[in-house]
Design an enzyme around this catalytic site. Structure first.
Site, PDB file in Angstrom:
ATOM      1  N   HIS A  33       1.017  -3.901  11.335  1.00 24.45           N
ATOM      2  CA  HIS A  33       1.775  -2.992  10.480  1.00 24.45           C
ATOM      3  C   HIS A  33       3.195  -3.496  10.241  1.00 24.45           C
ATOM      4  O   HIS A  33       3.823  -3.130   9.244  1.00 24.45           O
ATOM      5  CB  HIS A  33       1.798  -1.590  11.089  1.00 24.45           C
ATOM      6  CG  HIS A  33       1.416  -0.517  10.107  1.00 24.45           C
ATOM      7  ND1 HIS A  33       0.207  -0.490   9.454  1.00 24.45           N
ATOM      8  CD2 HIS A  33       2.100   0.559   9.642  1.00 24.45           C
ATOM      9  CE1 HIS A  33       0.150   0.553   8.647  1.00 24.45           C
ATOM     10  NE2 HIS A  33       1.300   1.206   8.736  1.00 24.45           N
TER      11      HIS A  33
ATOM     12  N   LYS B 157      -7.093   4.865   3.112  1.00 30.64           N
ATOM     13  CA  LYS B 157      -7.231   6.206   3.663  1.00 30.64           C
ATOM     14  C   LYS B 157      -7.865   7.133   2.630  1.00 30.64           C
ATOM     15  O   LYS B 157      -7.652   6.995   1.431  1.00 30.64           O
ATOM     16  CB  LYS B 157      -5.856   6.742   4.066  1.00 30.64           C
ATOM     17  CG  LYS B 157      -5.253   6.025   5.267  1.00 30.64           C
ATOM     18  CD  LYS B 157      -3.934   6.652   5.666  1.00 30.64           C
ATOM     19  CE  LYS B 157      -3.365   5.980   6.909  1.00 30.64           C
ATOM     20  NZ  LYS B 157      -2.066   6.592   7.320  1.00 30.64           N
TER      21      LYS B 157
ATOM     22  N   HIS C  67       0.071   4.779  -0.912  1.00 35.68           N
ATOM     23  CA  HIS C  67       0.669   6.013  -0.411  1.00 35.68           C
ATOM     24  C   HIS C  67       0.419   7.156  -1.388  1.00 35.68           C
ATOM     25  O   HIS C  67       0.648   7.013  -2.581  1.00 35.68           O
ATOM     26  CB  HIS C  67       2.182   5.843  -0.233  1.00 35.68           C
ATOM     27  CG  HIS C  67       2.550   4.967   0.922  1.00 35.68           C
ATOM     28  ND1 HIS C  67       3.770   4.346   1.016  1.00 35.68           N
ATOM     29  CD2 HIS C  67       1.856   4.607   2.023  1.00 35.68           C
ATOM     30  CE1 HIS C  67       3.816   3.637   2.135  1.00 35.68           C
ATOM     31  NE2 HIS C  67       2.664   3.786   2.751  1.00 35.68           N
TER      32      HIS C  67
ATOM     33  N   ARG D 155       3.055  -5.389   7.174  1.00 38.50           N
ATOM     34  CA  ARG D 155       2.953  -4.461   6.035  1.00 38.50           C
ATOM     35  C   ARG D 155       4.337  -3.901   5.687  1.00 38.50           C
ATOM     36  O   ARG D 155       4.717  -3.836   4.516  1.00 38.50           O
ATOM     37  CB  ARG D 155       1.977  -3.333   6.382  1.00 38.50           C
ATOM     38  CG  ARG D 155       1.835  -2.247   5.317  1.00 38.50           C
ATOM     39  CD  ARG D 155       0.692  -1.322   5.744  1.00 38.50           C
ATOM     40  NE  ARG D 155       0.729  -0.023   5.118  1.00 38.50           N
ATOM     41  CZ  ARG D 155       0.195   0.273   3.935  1.00 38.50           C
ATOM     42  NH1 ARG D 155      -0.397  -0.663   3.227  1.00 38.50           N
ATOM     43  NH2 ARG D 155       0.249   1.498   3.459  1.00 38.50           N
TER      44      ARG D 155
ATOM     45  N   TYR E  52       9.079   3.865   4.515  1.00 33.07           N
ATOM     46  CA  TYR E  52       8.618   2.525   4.865  1.00 33.07           C
ATOM     47  C   TYR E  52       9.551   1.446   4.347  1.00 33.07           C
ATOM     48  O   TYR E  52       9.619   0.367   4.893  1.00 33.07           O
ATOM     49  CB  TYR E  52       7.220   2.283   4.270  1.00 33.07           C
ATOM     50  CG  TYR E  52       6.091   2.712   5.150  1.00 33.07           C
ATOM     51  CD1 TYR E  52       5.120   1.819   5.582  1.00 33.07           C
ATOM     52  CD2 TYR E  52       5.978   4.037   5.555  1.00 33.07           C
ATOM     53  CE1 TYR E  52       4.076   2.217   6.380  1.00 33.07           C
ATOM     54  CE2 TYR E  52       4.936   4.455   6.356  1.00 33.07           C
ATOM     55  CZ  TYR E  52       3.989   3.535   6.765  1.00 33.07           C
ATOM     56  OH  TYR E  52       2.950   3.937   7.558  1.00 33.07           O
TER      57      TYR E  52
ATOM     58  N   ARG F  73      -3.300  -2.538   5.377  1.00 29.55           N
ATOM     59  CA  ARG F  73      -3.400  -1.882   6.679  1.00 29.55           C
ATOM     60  C   ARG F  73      -4.400  -2.666   7.521  1.00 29.55           C
ATOM     61  O   ARG F  73      -5.270  -3.378   6.997  1.00 29.55           O
ATOM     62  CB  ARG F  73      -3.877  -0.441   6.538  1.00 29.55           C
ATOM     63  CG  ARG F  73      -2.948   0.472   5.749  1.00 29.55           C
ATOM     64  CD  ARG F  73      -3.544   1.876   5.698  1.00 29.55           C
ATOM     65  NE  ARG F  73      -2.670   2.830   5.032  1.00 29.55           N
ATOM     66  CZ  ARG F  73      -2.773   3.195   3.763  1.00 29.55           C
ATOM     67  NH1 ARG F  73      -3.734   2.667   3.007  1.00 29.55           N
ATOM     68  NH2 ARG F  73      -1.952   4.084   3.223  1.00 29.55           N
TER      69      ARG F  73
END
Length: 303
Positions: free
Chosen positions: A243, A174, A269, A246, A278, A150
């Site tokens: 992104h 995250k 994730h 990614r 994705y 990211r």
């Protein structure tokens, strides 16, 4: 067929929107269309009055709207009009409760992310140069695509996060979760070429892997601008953003390995359904992967 369901109440509600709450004519017209559609549904269903209405009727109306091709956003707007109307009827004591309160519209389909194909990525990464910014930017591009980082993860990298001996990079994603990712040979070589240049650019106390001309940690906005600049310099007509690299990393890895769980872990994730979106998988592919991998499924298939 003339409207009979709550005709007087709906007319009174629309009048209150226009005269008391001063809604625009356009908004009132939209409420009228939505409530007329609901009233027509109730007439067809034999629902004579408000007292006969329950939440299942509202859910059925939403489902029928969906079957007729209405978008989730339009259905949500219809339900909002119905909730507002029934709320007023409840406040006026004409209805025991607002039966539309807990009825929700179907969720809109998630948009599939755009990707670059393998040839487009190769063309982008074939750029060359030996000035300081070119060496830095090429290391950034290679690392994005090599490890599927990211943007925030890349700009947050410090020197000690990259391990050349193990060929890995430690990133904080995250939820402040840390994961260790493999780094490809080309990305490692690009970073090796950048590091001597970085030594002359970085402030003495700066630990960031990627720095600006000022010697401080490179900002996310600057990375976005430089990535897009490189795409234009390579003749790309499309906007390139971090992104997108990614997404491309995930799609190409899945195409070559078919290992959904591994891709999920590499991307960081929490849910495999996010990985599914994705990487352009459909739920049938997910079911097939489950049947092949799950112990109970294997035993069932071997019977």
């Amino acid at each position: 067929m003339p409207q009979t369901f709550a005709a007087d109440e709906i007319a009174e509600f629309l009048s209150s929107l226009q005269n008391e709450r001063r809604f625009s004519g356009h908004t009132v017209a939209a409420y009228r269309r939505d409530l007329d559609a609901f009233a027509a549904f109730c007439d067809d269903a034999g629902i004579a009055d408000l007292d006969s209405l329950d939440s299942m009727h509202v859910r059925t109306f939403a489902a029928e709207s969906h079957r007729k091709g209405l978008s989730p956003r339009s259905i949500a707007r219809r339900l909002s009009a119905i909730r507002s109307f029934l709320r007023r009827e409840n406040e006026l004591g004409r209805l025991a409760s607002n039966v539309a309160t807990d009825v929700s519209a179907p969720k809109p389909a998630k948009r599939l992310p755009a990707t670059l194909d393998a040839d487009q990525v190769a063309e982008l990464l074939e750029a060359s140069g030996d000035d300081e910014l070119t060496l830095r930017d090429l290391a950034i591009l290679e690392l994005f695509y090599s490890s599927g980082l990211r943007l925030a993860e890349l700009v947050g990298l410090d020197l000690e996060d990259l391990d050349f001996s193990d060929q890995t990079v430690r990133v904080t994603g995250k939820g402040n979760k840390t994961r260790v990712l493999p780094v490809g040979r080309h990305a490692l070589e690009a970073v090796r070429r950048w590091l001597p240049v970085r030594l002359g650019m970085a402030a003495e106390s700066e630990r960031a892997l990627f720095v600006s001309r000022k010697g401080t940690r490179l900002a996310a906005r600057s990375v976005q601008a430089r990535v897009d600049r490189w795409a234009r310099a390579r003749g790309s007509a499309r906007h390139l953003y971090p992104h997108l690299l990614r997404h491309s990393f995930a799609t190409h890895l899945l195409e070559s390995s078919s290992d959904l769980r591994a891709v999920q872990e590499l991307l960081g994730h929490a849910s495999i359904s996010t990985t599914q979106v994705y990487t352009h998988l459909d739920f049938q592919h997910l079911a097939t992967s489950y049947d092949k991998a799950h112990p109970r499924a294997r035993r069932r298939n071997n019977r």
